[in-house]
Design a protein around this motif. Structure first.
Motif, PDB file in Angstrom:
ATOM      1  N   LYS A   1       8.568 -10.465  -7.950  1.00 38.09           N
ATOM      2  CA  LYS A   1       9.878  -9.820  -7.843  1.00 38.09           C
ATOM      3  C   LYS A   1      10.846 -10.276  -8.940  1.00 38.09           C
ATOM      4  CE  LYS A   1      13.761  -9.972  -4.544  1.00 38.09           C
ATOM      5  NZ  LYS A   1      14.100 -10.315  -3.134  1.00 38.09           N
TER       6      LYS A   1
ATOM      7  N   PHE B   1      12.130  -0.279  -2.700  1.00 40.91           N
ATOM      8  CA  PHE B   1      10.813  -0.667  -2.211  1.00 40.91           C
ATOM      9  C   PHE B   1      10.934  -1.453  -0.907  1.00 40.91           C
ATOM     10  CE2 PHE B   1      10.169  -0.269  -6.822  1.00 40.91           C
ATOM     11  CZ  PHE B   1       9.166   0.695  -6.816  1.00 40.91           C
TER      12      PHE B   1
ATOM     13  N   ALA C   1       4.918  -0.326  -4.859  1.00 41.45           N
ATOM     14  CA  ALA C   1       5.630  -1.461  -5.465  1.00 41.45           C
ATOM     15  C   ALA C   1       4.692  -2.288  -6.336  1.00 41.45           C
ATOM     16  CB  ALA C   1       6.245  -2.329  -4.368  1.00 41.45           C
TER      17      ALA C   1
ATOM     18  N   LEU D   1      14.158  -4.164  -5.300  1.00 40.40           N
ATOM     19  CA  LEU D   1      13.182  -5.121  -4.767  1.00 40.40           C
ATOM     20  C   LEU D   1      13.776  -6.073  -3.734  1.00 40.40           C
ATOM     21  CD1 LEU D   1      11.661  -5.758  -8.273  1.00 40.40           C
ATOM     22  CD2 LEU D   1      10.421  -4.701  -6.402  1.00 40.40           C
TER      23      LEU D   1
END
Length: 474
Positions: free
Chosen positions: A444, A369, A377, A406
């Protein structure tokens, strides 16, 4: 006279709505359902002197249950941050027991029985707010620190007769939007929604409180003004401190009064543990495949799960009549390309509808992403949240590990540390796909943590037990 007619119309619409079937919404709510086996294994001196008994002369409350689980080897000992939070939860539990009548917690007491005629007369007679004498609790901290576990431990110690509900924030907002749709045309539909919520639960436990949508931000401000004035007690978990909610969002100034009210009506407690308990699980190989052009391996695993049952396309009905096409499905397992789930305009409601029907997802082609696929995402993060909440099983192929997927998602603060701007520094060395996004940046670590746990032996064993229980009960 016109105001009276409007009020009469509102009451008529509301009473008509009460006859509708709200089972689909109520299914999102977790009712109190716990056993009375939590006997105390410790002396009374081990706990606060204010701790209450469960009616059998034994100590009761979340701190007692926490100690029992440690002795039984179900939880790790020695986390002072969790223990401090447990004391706050025990304090709240004790205050609620002492003030149960004043808070109208017991659904069978006369004070808690709904009196819908008051809804009508309140339109003509000015009534002062009836805020709860007990403050709620807002728990926030990093991922995997045990926030959800601690709130659930508290919730499952509550008396079964109390009007209390535990619900994930995604589901709560979907319920609110569904109710608002039903009350379209009323003068203040949020007031009616607040009355309905309070009628079902005075103690509201919300897990994963987050705000990243301007519409939700404006709804929350007005809705919780009604809820707190009715007497709702809020217990919530979040990755963010109250002052950081909806940070940088559109029209955030209209959301700020909610933050002030939240801090006024809740004790705010940070869980500062540096341990991510999800990552202490045992790694399991064979469900998260890294690499490109390995779709054949995922399809082979999928076929092993469904066995001899024929797999084919299916249609799943989700919230408010929407339908989701499943490309390949059989025996509770669904197979999707990443683009089919995360590159289309889908959201939490669609994913919740999917996992009401399926317990396993095979997801092919999860990409790295960055800025170029930021919207995907966001959807992937929501998908993982819904899967984790519903205890679904994930098989996937991905271009990298959870951390690598990520890596290019950062907060503004992280970006400044990675590449501090100076007059002598060239922009040519910047990563053009670096995605600077506070909401995604905060999500995240949670997503990495959950993906790690969802691939652990403990999680998969829990998933298997859940399937066995469903099969034996059906």
């Amino acid at each position: 006279m016109r105001l009276r007619l409007l009020s009469l119309r509102r009451v008529t619409l509301l009473s008509r709505h009460q006859r509708y079937n709200l089972a689909s919404i109520n299914n999102w709510l977790i009712p109190i359902n716990h056993n009375s086996h939590s006997s105390s294994l410790f002396s009374a001196s081990s706990f606060s002197s204010s701790s209450h008994s469960n009616g059998n002369g034994k100590m009761a409350g979340p701190l007692v249950e926490y100690q029992r689980r440690i002795v039984a080897g179900e939880l790790l000992d020695g986390d002072l941050c969790q223990l401090g939070t447990l004391r706050e939860l025990q304090r709240l539990y004790d205050e609620l027991v002492q003030s149960a009548d004043a808070c109208r917690l017991d659904r069978y007491s006369a004070s808690a029985k709904p009196n819908r005629s008051n809804w009508f007369w309140s339109k003509f007679v000015s009534q002062s707010p009836s805020v709860s004498p007990v403050k709620g609790l807002y728990l926030y901290g990093g991922v995997g620190t045990g926030k959800t576990m601690l709130m659930d431990l508290f919730f499952h110690q509550l008396p079964a007769s109390w009007r209390a509900q535990r619900i994930h924030f995604h589901n709560f907002m979907l319920s609110v939007h569904s109710r608002l749709q039903m009350h379209k045309g009323l003068e203040d539909p949020l007031e009616v929604v607040g009355l309905e919520i309070a009628d079902e639960a005075i103690l509201l436990c919300l897990d994963e409180f987050m705000v990243n949508d301007v519409a939700d931000a404006l709804i929350l401000n007005r809705l919780f003004k009604h809820l707190f004035n009715i007497g709702i007690i809020l217990v919530a978990t979040s990755n963010r401190a109250p002052d950081n909610l909806y940070e940088g969002g559109l029209q955030r100034d209209l959301f700020l009064p909610f933050i002030s009210t939240l801090k006024e009506r809740c004790v705010v407690r940070e869980i500062g543990s540096s341990v991510d308990y999800r990552k202490l699980t045992s790694a399991e190989e064979g469900f998260y495949f890294i690499g490109k052009d390995i779709s054949g391996l995922l399809k082979q695993k999928f076929q092993l799960l469904v066995g001899d049952l024929p797999a084919g396309p299916q249609v799943v009905e989700v919230v408010m009549g929407r339908k989701l096409q499943v490309p390949l499905a059989a025996d509770g397992c669904a197979y999707f390309l990443f683009e089919e789930l995360c590159d289309r305009p889908l959201g939490a409601a669609d994913y919740l509808g999917l996992f009401k029907k399926f317990h396993t997802l095979a997801l092919e082609g999860v990409p790295i992403f960055g800025l170029h696929n930021r919207t995907a995402a966001y959807r992937f993060v929501t998908l993982v949240d819904v899967m984790y909440e519903t205890k679904a099983r994930l098989l996937c192929t991905a271009e990298g590990s959870p951390q690598e997927l990520l890596e290019r998602i950062v907060t503004i603060s992280d970006a400044q540390q990675i590449a501090p701007r100076t007059s002598s520094r060239s922009r040519k060395s910047d990563d053009p796909d670096l995605c600077v996004d506070n909401e995604l940046g905060f999500a995240k670590d949670r997503t990495i943590s959950r993906l790690t746990e969802m691939n652990s032996r403990e999680y998969l064993e829990q998933h298997s037990r859940m399937l066995q229980e469903k099969q034996s009960s059906s």
